[in-house]
Motif scaffolding. Structure first.
Motif, PDB file in Angstrom:
ATOM      1  N   GLN A   1       2.970  -4.507  -6.774  1.00 10.40           N
ATOM      2  CA  GLN A   1       2.407  -4.430  -8.125  1.00 10.40           C
ATOM      3  C   GLN A   1       2.059  -2.985  -8.489  1.00 10.40           C
ATOM      4  OE1 GLN A   1      -0.548  -7.500  -9.378  1.00 10.40           O
ATOM      5  NE2 GLN A   1      -0.225  -8.338  -7.344  1.00 10.40           N
ATOM      6  N   TYR A   2       1.457  -2.260  -7.555  1.00 15.03           N
ATOM      7  CA  TYR A   2       1.097  -0.869  -7.828  1.00 15.03           C
ATOM      8  C   TYR A   2       2.338   0.013  -7.954  1.00 15.03           C
ATOM      9  CZ  TYR A   2      -3.921  -1.554  -7.475  1.00 15.03           C
ATOM     10  OH  TYR A   2      -5.214  -1.951  -7.722  1.00 15.03           O
ATOM     11  N   LEU A   3       3.353  -0.240  -7.147  1.00 14.29           N
ATOM     12  CA  LEU A   3       4.603   0.505  -7.279  1.00 14.29           C
ATOM     13  C   LEU A   3       5.252   0.240  -8.638  1.00 14.29           C
ATOM     14  CD1 LEU A   3       6.167   0.024  -3.734  1.00 14.29           C
ATOM     15  CD2 LEU A   3       5.509   2.216  -4.756  1.00 14.29           C
TER      16      LEU A   3
ATOM     17  N   LEU B   1      12.880  -9.645  10.656  1.00 14.33           N
ATOM     18  CA  LEU B   1      12.339 -10.998  10.505  1.00 14.33           C
ATOM     19  C   LEU B   1      13.216 -11.882   9.629  1.00 14.33           C
ATOM     20  CD1 LEU B   1       8.513 -10.279  10.080  1.00 14.33           C
ATOM     21  CD2 LEU B   1       9.702 -11.121  12.108  1.00 14.33           C
ATOM     22  N   GLY B   2      13.925 -11.292   8.667  1.00 12.28           N
ATOM     23  CA  GLY B   2      14.831 -12.070   7.840  1.00 12.28           C
ATOM     24  C   GLY B   2      14.204 -12.795   6.680  1.00 12.28           C
ATOM     25  N   SER B   3      12.909 -13.067   6.770  1.00  9.83           N
ATOM     26  CA  SER B   3      12.210 -13.731   5.670  1.00  9.83           C
ATOM     27  C   SER B   3      10.721 -13.473   5.844  1.00  9.83           C
ATOM     28  CB  SER B   3      12.501 -15.232   5.641  1.00  9.83           C
ATOM     29  OG  SER B   3      12.034 -15.850   6.824  1.00  9.83           O
ATOM     30  N   GLY B   4       9.977 -13.784   4.797  1.00  7.56           N
ATOM     31  CA  GLY B   4       8.539 -13.576   4.824  1.00  7.56           C
ATOM     32  C   GLY B   4       8.085 -12.801   3.607  1.00  7.56           C
ATOM     33  N   SER B   5       7.103 -11.956   3.794  1.00  9.20           N
ATOM     34  CA  SER B   5       6.528 -11.144   2.715  1.00  9.20           C
ATOM     35  C   SER B   5       7.148  -9.749   2.796  1.00  9.20           C
ATOM     36  CB  SER B   5       5.014 -11.083   2.879  1.00  9.20           C
ATOM     37  OG  SER B   5       4.422 -10.323   1.863  1.00  9.20           O
ATOM     38  N   ARG B   6       7.891  -9.370   1.750  1.00  9.86           N
ATOM     39  CA  ARG B   6       8.745  -8.177   1.844  1.00  9.86           C
ATOM     40  C   ARG B   6       8.314  -7.092   0.864  1.00  9.86           C
ATOM     41  NH1 ARG B   6      13.716  -6.000   0.066  1.00  9.86           N
ATOM     42  NH2 ARG B   6      14.924  -5.100   1.780  1.00  9.86           N
ATOM     43  N   LEU B   7       8.223  -5.880   1.366  1.00 15.70           N
ATOM     44  CA  LEU B   7       7.962  -4.735   0.510  1.00 15.70           C
ATOM     45  C   LEU B   7       9.155  -4.484  -0.408  1.00 15.70           C
ATOM     46  CD1 LEU B   7       5.625  -2.644   0.265  1.00 15.70           C
ATOM     47  CD2 LEU B   7       7.020  -1.099   1.651  1.00 15.70           C
ATOM     48  N   PHE B   8       8.878  -4.033  -1.630  1.00 19.81           N
ATOM     49  CA  PHE B   8       9.860  -3.661  -2.648  1.00 19.81           C
ATOM     50  C   PHE B   8      10.478  -4.850  -3.394  1.00 19.81           C
ATOM     51  CE2 PHE B   8      10.414  -0.144   0.558  1.00 19.81           C
ATOM     52  CZ  PHE B   8       9.660   0.792  -0.138  1.00 19.81           C
ATOM     53  N   ASP B   9      10.171  -6.080  -3.013  1.00 19.59           N
ATOM     54  CA  ASP B   9      10.721  -7.209  -3.772  1.00 19.59           C
ATOM     55  C   ASP B   9      10.219  -7.161  -5.215  1.00 19.59           C
ATOM     56  OD1 ASP B   9      12.269  -8.312  -1.819  1.00 19.59           O
ATOM     57  OD2 ASP B   9      11.004 -10.061  -1.440  1.00 19.59           O
ATOM     58  N   GLY B  10      11.156  -7.209  -6.173  1.00 14.32           N
ATOM     59  CA  GLY B  10      10.813  -7.196  -7.583  1.00 14.32           C
ATOM     60  C   GLY B  10      10.407  -5.848  -8.130  1.00 14.32           C
ATOM     61  N   VAL B  11      10.467  -4.804  -7.305  1.00 14.91           N
ATOM     62  CA  VAL B  11      10.081  -3.460  -7.750  1.00 14.91           C
ATOM     63  C   VAL B  11      11.297  -2.759  -8.333  1.00 14.91           C
ATOM     64  CG1 VAL B  11       9.184  -1.215  -6.989  1.00 14.91           C
ATOM     65  CG2 VAL B  11       8.285  -3.324  -5.986  1.00 14.91           C
TER      66      VAL B  11
ATOM     67  N   LEU C   1      -6.812   4.071  -0.695  1.00 16.78           N
ATOM     68  CA  LEU C   1      -5.743   3.490   0.113  1.00 16.78           C
ATOM     69  C   LEU C   1      -5.497   2.048  -0.305  1.00 16.78           C
ATOM     70  CD1 LEU C   1      -3.828   4.064   2.461  1.00 16.78           C
ATOM     71  CD2 LEU C   1      -5.570   3.181   4.018  1.00 16.78           C
ATOM     72  N   ILE C   2      -4.276   1.770  -0.753  1.00 15.59           N
ATOM     73  CA  ILE C   2      -3.861   0.403  -1.081  1.00 15.59           C
ATOM     74  C   ILE C   2      -3.431  -0.252   0.218  1.00 15.59           C
ATOM     75  CG2 ILE C   2      -2.453  -1.047  -2.571  1.00 15.59           C
ATOM     76  CD1 ILE C   2      -4.157   0.924  -4.153  1.00 15.59           C
ATOM     77  N   GLN C   3      -4.240  -1.165   0.734  1.00 19.70           N
ATOM     78  CA  GLN C   3      -4.018  -1.722   2.062  1.00 19.70           C
ATOM     79  C   GLN C   3      -2.886  -2.742   2.110  1.00 19.70           C
ATOM     80  OE1 GLN C   3      -5.284   0.159   4.601  1.00 19.70           O
ATOM     81  NE2 GLN C   3      -5.796  -1.685   5.662  1.00 19.70           N
ATOM     82  N   GLY C   4      -2.635  -3.446   1.058  1.00 19.31           N
ATOM     83  CA  GLY C   4      -1.633  -4.497   1.121  1.00 19.31           C
ATOM     84  C   GLY C   4      -2.232  -5.821   0.665  1.00 19.31           C
ATOM     85  N   GLY C   5      -1.490  -6.891   0.845  1.00 17.19           N
ATOM     86  CA  GLY C   5      -0.186  -6.940   1.477  1.00 17.19           C
ATOM     87  C   GLY C   5       0.917  -6.501   0.544  1.00 17.19           C
ATOM     88  N   ALA C   6       2.129  -6.975   0.853  1.00 19.46           N
ATOM     89  CA  ALA C   6       3.313  -6.518   0.142  1.00 19.46           C
ATOM     90  C   ALA C   6       3.220  -6.769  -1.355  1.00 19.46           C
ATOM     91  CB  ALA C   6       4.557  -7.197   0.716  1.00 19.46           C
ATOM     92  N   GLU C   7       2.754  -7.939  -1.758  1.00 18.85           N
ATOM     93  CA  GLU C   7       2.685  -8.262  -3.189  1.00 18.85           C
ATOM     94  C   GLU C   7       1.790  -7.278  -3.931  1.00 18.85           C
ATOM     95  OE1 GLU C   7       1.438 -11.927  -6.207  1.00 18.85           O
ATOM     96  OE2 GLU C   7       1.521 -12.271  -4.045  1.00 18.85           O
ATOM     97  N   THR C   8       0.660  -6.932  -3.320  1.00 17.23           N
ATOM     98  CA  THR C   8      -0.265  -5.988  -3.958  1.00 17.23           C
ATOM     99  C   THR C   8       0.374  -4.608  -4.070  1.00 17.23           C
ATOM    100  OG1 THR C   8      -2.213  -7.175  -3.178  1.00 17.23           O
ATOM    101  CG2 THR C   8      -2.500  -4.851  -3.716  1.00 17.23           C
ATOM    102  N   ILE C   9       0.982  -4.121  -3.004  1.00 14.94           N
ATOM    103  CA  ILE C   9       1.630  -2.815  -3.046  1.00 14.94           C
ATOM    104  C   ILE C   9       2.761  -2.826  -4.066  1.00 14.94           C
ATOM    105  CG2 ILE C   9       2.949  -1.115  -1.718  1.00 14.94           C
ATOM    106  CD1 ILE C   9       1.385  -2.097   0.757  1.00 14.94           C
TER     107      ILE C   9
END
Length: 208
Positions: free
Chosen positions: A152-154, A171-181, A142-150
């Motif tokens: 990278q694996y994606l 939230l509008g900002s923060g640590s976001r899933l799929f950024d740069g993927v 299980l890849i727990q996170g956070g978003a940056e780690t997930i």
């Protein structure tokens, strides 16, 4: 005789606009400005407010044979890395299995109460996955996170399944899933709506 090869899965709570944490994360507020107390009450309240309604998803979180997490999910970056610090999760973390922490700072393995041992991996995501697979045996990693780690694996095409718990919050900002993927091909495996969150599972398909 060996059983099935476990899957590589990510399981994470996100807002409706894709964030796993708000801005201004700190040691005092690990989930940043999330609209609550900074300890994820707005994001993760579904797990605690009515756990019986979400028991199947909670049980899945604890069924992995090994875990991988990023440095910030283990705990905040500190100037004095060598001083005693066992992360956010207390003396008896909820994992009860080997946890491989991605970091640039070498550190000896840290055994904890309840069967959790943190292993600190300095040579990248593929090395962490190789070690986690060996530790997990036939069980899932299980890849727990956070978003940056997930993310990278994606990006590396190393995830088999993505489990999302989508809360009715933006939230509008923060640590976001799929950024740069890069664009992904996903196949919906299942979904379930509850009173406070939508649980969705996707199979991550090969990109070519």
């Amino acid at each position: 005789m060996t059983g099935r090869l476990g899957k590589v899965v990510s399981d994470i709570t996100i807002t409706a606009d894709g964030y796993v944490a708000g801005p201004n994360q700190s040691e005092a507020r690990p989930f940043g400005d999330d609209g609550g107390d900074g300890w994820g009450d707005q994001l993760h309240g579904w797990m605690f407010d009515n756990p019986a309604e979400h028991q199947a998803e909670i049980d899945q979180l604890g069924s992995a044979g090994a875990f991988i997490m990023g440095r910030n999910m283990f705990g905040p970056v500190r100037d004095e890395w060598d001083r005693p610090w066992n992360g956010w999760w207390g003396d008896n973390p909820p994992f009860h299995a080997p946890v491989f922490v991605l970091t640039h700072h070498a550190r000896n393995p840290q055994p904890m109460e309840g069967g959790t041992t943190y292993h600190f991996v300095t040579d990248g995501i593929e090395s962490a996955l190789t070690q986690a697979r060996a530790a997990a045996g036939d069980n899932d990693v299980l890849i727990q996170g956070g978003a940056e780690t997930i993310n990278q694996y994606l990006t590396a095409g190393l995830l088999d399944e993505l489990r999302l718990h989508i809360v009715p919050l933006t939230l509008g900002s923060g640590s976001r899933l799929f950024d740069g993927v890069p664009p992904l091909k996903l196949e919906q495996v299942k979904s379930r709506a509850t009173s406070s969150v939508i649980h969705v599972s996707y199979r991550v398909l090969p990109s070519s």
